[in-house]
Design a protein around this motif. Structure first.
Motif, short mmCIF file in Angstrom:
data_model
loop_
_atom_site.label_atom_id
_atom_site.label_comp_id
_atom_site.label_asym_id
_atom_site.label_seq_id
_atom_site.Cartn_x
_atom_site.Cartn_y
_atom_site.Cartn_z
N ARG A 26 0.60 -1.06 0.34
CA ARG A 26 0.04 -0.27 -0.04
C ARG A 26 0.48 1.47 0.07
O ARG A 26 1.79 1.15 0.24
CB ARG A 26 -1.12 0.06 1.20
CG ARG A 26 -1.47 -1.31 1.47
CD ARG A 26 -2.40 -0.56 3.01
NE ARG A 26 -2.96 -1.60 3.21
CZ ARG A 26 -3.00 -2.34 4.07
NH1 ARG A 26 -1.68 -2.96 4.73
NH2 ARG A 26 -3.84 -3.91 4.18
N LEU A 27 0.52 2.51 -0.53
CA LEU A 27 0.99 3.30 -0.77
C LEU A 27 0.27 4.16 -0.57
O LEU A 27 -1.26 4.33 -1.14
CB LEU A 27 2.27 4.00 -1.25
CG LEU A 27 3.37 2.77 -2.55
CD1 LEU A 27 3.26 3.30 -3.42
CD2 LEU A 27 3.98 2.86 -0.68
N PRO A 28 0.71 6.15 -0.04
CA PRO A 28 -0.39 6.70 0.08
C PRO A 28 -0.44 7.93 -1.41
O PRO A 28 0.16 7.71 -1.91
CB PRO A 28 -0.32 8.02 1.13
CG PRO A 28 1.46 7.39 1.20
CD PRO A 28 1.44 5.59 0.38
N PRO A 29 -1.36 9.00 -1.57
CA PRO A 29 -1.05 9.72 -2.55
C PRO A 29 -0.48 10.73 -2.39
O PRO A 29 0.21 10.81 -1.29
CB PRO A 29 -3.03 9.59 -3.10
CG PRO A 29 -3.23 10.16 -1.45
CD PRO A 29 -2.29 8.52 -0.71
N ALA A 38 -7.81 7.86 -1.81
CA ALA A 38 -6.77 7.23 -0.03
C ALA A 38 -6.16 6.34 -0.47
O ALA A 38 -5.43 6.33 0.83
CB ALA A 38 -8.32 6.34 0.01
N LEU A 39 -5.84 5.66 -1.30
CA LEU A 39 -5.03 5.00 -1.32
C LEU A 39 -3.91 4.63 -2.65
O LEU A 39 -4.82 4.16 -3.05
CB LEU A 39 -4.15 3.82 0.09
CG LEU A 39 -5.48 2.58 -0.49
CD1 LEU A 39 -4.96 1.80 1.19
CD2 LEU A 39 -6.58 2.67 0.43
N TYR A 40 -3.30 3.67 -2.76
CA TYR A 40 -2.91 2.75 -4.05
C TYR A 40 -2.42 1.10 -3.28
O TYR A 40 -1.67 1.41 -2.14
CB TYR A 40 -1.11 3.67 -4.64
CG TYR A 40 -1.46 4.89 -5.41
CD1 TYR A 40 -2.38 4.62 -6.35
CD2 TYR A 40 -2.02 6.11 -5.41
CE1 TYR A 40 -2.89 6.34 -7.31
CE2 TYR A 40 -2.00 6.94 -5.18
CZ TYR A 40 -2.87 7.53 -6.67
OH TYR A 40 -3.08 8.29 -7.21
N TRP A 41 -2.76 0.64 -4.22
CA TRP A 41 -2.66 -1.15 -2.94
C TRP A 41 -2.46 -1.80 -4.62
O TRP A 41 -2.83 -1.50 -6.21
CB TRP A 41 -3.29 -1.33 -2.46
CG TRP A 41 -5.17 -1.75 -3.06
CD1 TRP A 41 -6.20 -0.50 -2.48
CD2 TRP A 41 -6.09 -2.26 -3.68
NE1 TRP A 41 -7.17 -0.74 -3.53
CE2 TRP A 41 -7.13 -1.81 -3.51
CE3 TRP A 41 -5.34 -3.80 -3.97
CZ2 TRP A 41 -7.76 -3.22 -4.70
CZ3 TRP A 41 -6.56 -4.65 -5.07
CH2 TRP A 41 -7.61 -4.45 -4.74
N ARG A 42 -1.25 -2.51 -4.11
CA ARG A 42 -0.89 -3.57 -4.67
C ARG A 42 -1.05 -5.35 -4.20
O ARG A 42 -0.96 -5.38 -3.35
CB ARG A 42 0.29 -3.47 -6.19
CG ARG A 42 0.70 -4.60 -6.38
CD ARG A 42 2.34 -3.85 -7.59
NE ARG A 42 1.22 -3.81 -8.48
CZ ARG A 42 2.57 -3.35 -9.35
NH1 ARG A 42 3.79 -3.85 -9.36
NH2 ARG A 42 2.75 -2.63 -10.69
N VAL A 43 -1.78 -6.22 -4.75
CA VAL A 43 -1.37 -7.72 -4.47
C VAL A 43 -1.50 -8.29 -5.29
O VAL A 43 -1.47 -8.39 -6.83
CB VAL A 43 -3.06 -8.10 -3.66
CG1 VAL A 43 -3.47 -6.97 -3.07
CG2 VAL A 43 -4.01 -8.39 -5.38
N ASP A 44 -0.44 -9.16 -5.32
CA ASP A 44 0.02 -10.43 -6.71
C ASP A 44 -0.08 -11.68 -5.74
O ASP A 44 0.36 -11.53 -4.22
CB ASP A 44 1.36 -10.31 -6.41
CG ASP A 44 2.17 -10.33 -5.46
OD1 ASP A 44 2.62 -8.76 -5.34
OD2 ASP A 44 2.76 -10.56 -5.57
N TRP A 45 -0.23 -12.60 -6.44
CA TRP A 45 -0.20 -13.94 -5.85
C TRP A 45 0.09 -15.24 -6.68
O TRP A 45 -0.08 -14.52 -7.97
CB TRP A 45 -1.76 -14.34 -4.94
CG TRP A 45 -2.90 -14.63 -6.60
CD1 TRP A 45 -3.71 -15.77 -6.69
CD2 TRP A 45 -3.56 -13.67 -7.17
NE1 TRP A 45 -4.01 -15.61 -7.99
CE2 TRP A 45 -4.47 -13.96 -7.79
CE3 TRP A 45 -3.79 -12.20 -6.27
CZ2 TRP A 45 -5.40 -12.98 -8.74
CZ3 TRP A 45 -4.75 -11.60 -7.16
CH2 TRP A 45 -5.16 -11.92 -8.16
N ALA A 46 0.50 -16.57 -6.01
CA ALA A 46 0.87 -17.51 -7.54
C ALA A 46 0.34 -18.92 -6.77
O ALA A 46 1.10 -19.60 -5.61
CB ALA A 46 2.62 -17.54 -7.34
#
Length: 266
Positions: A26-29, A38-46
């Motif tokens: 997660r990162l703020p703007p 509100a925020l930026y978010w990234r998810v990754d899965w394998a």
């Protein structure tokens, strides 16, 4: 869908069950977009072939724009528990807009987007290369730069009342003494009916539903702390009694809080 408050699991249910091959950032703007994002978010899965992870979140208010392998999507405010089954391998990068601020980008009430997922291009002008540039970004910080370059170009309506509504939503999230809409109306100097109209138009969810969701996230977080005096928590969060808390949490999550706590510990 995600959370910008302290704590890596707030709102995410059954965090102990998250696969080790699942990553979350997660990162703020930037300050220039703090009134919109509100925020930026990234998810990754394998996940292994045939494996399925059932992702559950007590959602936060706000529209999410997500860049995914199959396109760019808008997910409207979620009225209940957000559920998504994860399979295979993927990376999703997203923006969660502030609860009321997305209304400044579109000419329609946000209640029309509630519990809907639709192509982002139906509501926002998307550059043809946006998805590719975001997906090619090496990390969330680089993806944020790409997204913010685009977000700064979007036309926005001038609506000071949206900032006031976002402040009201923040009050719900931060003040656990607010248990009812009439208390919120008194604190903000607005009528109950006025709040109802404003929330339906700009947030897409009722103030009552946001108060409930904030309490449920708090209950889920308390369950991770170990031994919990649920009767005391019920009083603190404004439930009529412990049975009321148990019914509300069970309806949203599918299991009573004490059992959820045992599952989370395991």
């Amino acid at each position: 869908m995600d959370d910008d408050r302290p704590g890596p699991t707030r709102g995410i249910l059954r965090p102990a069950a998250i696969p080790a091959v699942y990553g979350l950032d997660r990162l703020p703007p930037s300050p220039a977009l703090a009134d919109l994002v509100a925020l930026y978010w990234r998810v990754d899965w394998a996940l292994a072939p045939g494996a399925v992870h059932d992702s559950l979140v007590i959602s936060h208010p706000g529209v999410n724009l997500s860049v995914e392998p199959d396109g760019v999507w808008l997910t409207g405010p979620v009225s209940g528990t957000y559920r998504r089954q994860l399979t295979g391998a993927a990376t999703v990068t997203a923006v969660r807009f502030r609860a009321a601020a997305f209304r400044s980008l579109v000419d329609r009430p946000i209640r029309e987007l509630r519990d809907r997922v639709l192509p982002a291009a139906e509501l926002l002008p998307l550059p043809a290369d946006l998805a590719g540039r975001v997906q090619a970004a090496g990390d969330l910080a680089a993806a944020r730069t790409v997204l913010e370059e685009w977000l700064r170009t979007l036309p926005r309506s001038a609506a000071p009342e949206l900032a006031e509504l976002d402040a009201t939503v923040e009050l719900i999230e931060s003040d656990r003494t607010i248990h009812r809409v009439d208390q919120l109306a008194e604190r903000t100097g607005r009528s109950v009916r006025g709040l109802q109209r404003a929330f339906a138009d700009a947030v897409g969810l009722s103030a009552k539903r946001l108060i409930r969701a904030a309490r449920l996230r708090e209950v889920a977080e308390r369950a991770l702390e170990g031994t919990v005096d649920w009767a005391a928590v019920a009083v603190e969060l404004g439930y009529t009694d412990q049975a009321h808390l148990v019914r509300d949490f069970t309806a949203a999550v599918g299991t009573p809080p004490a059992r959820y706590a045992r599952q989370a510990a395991g």
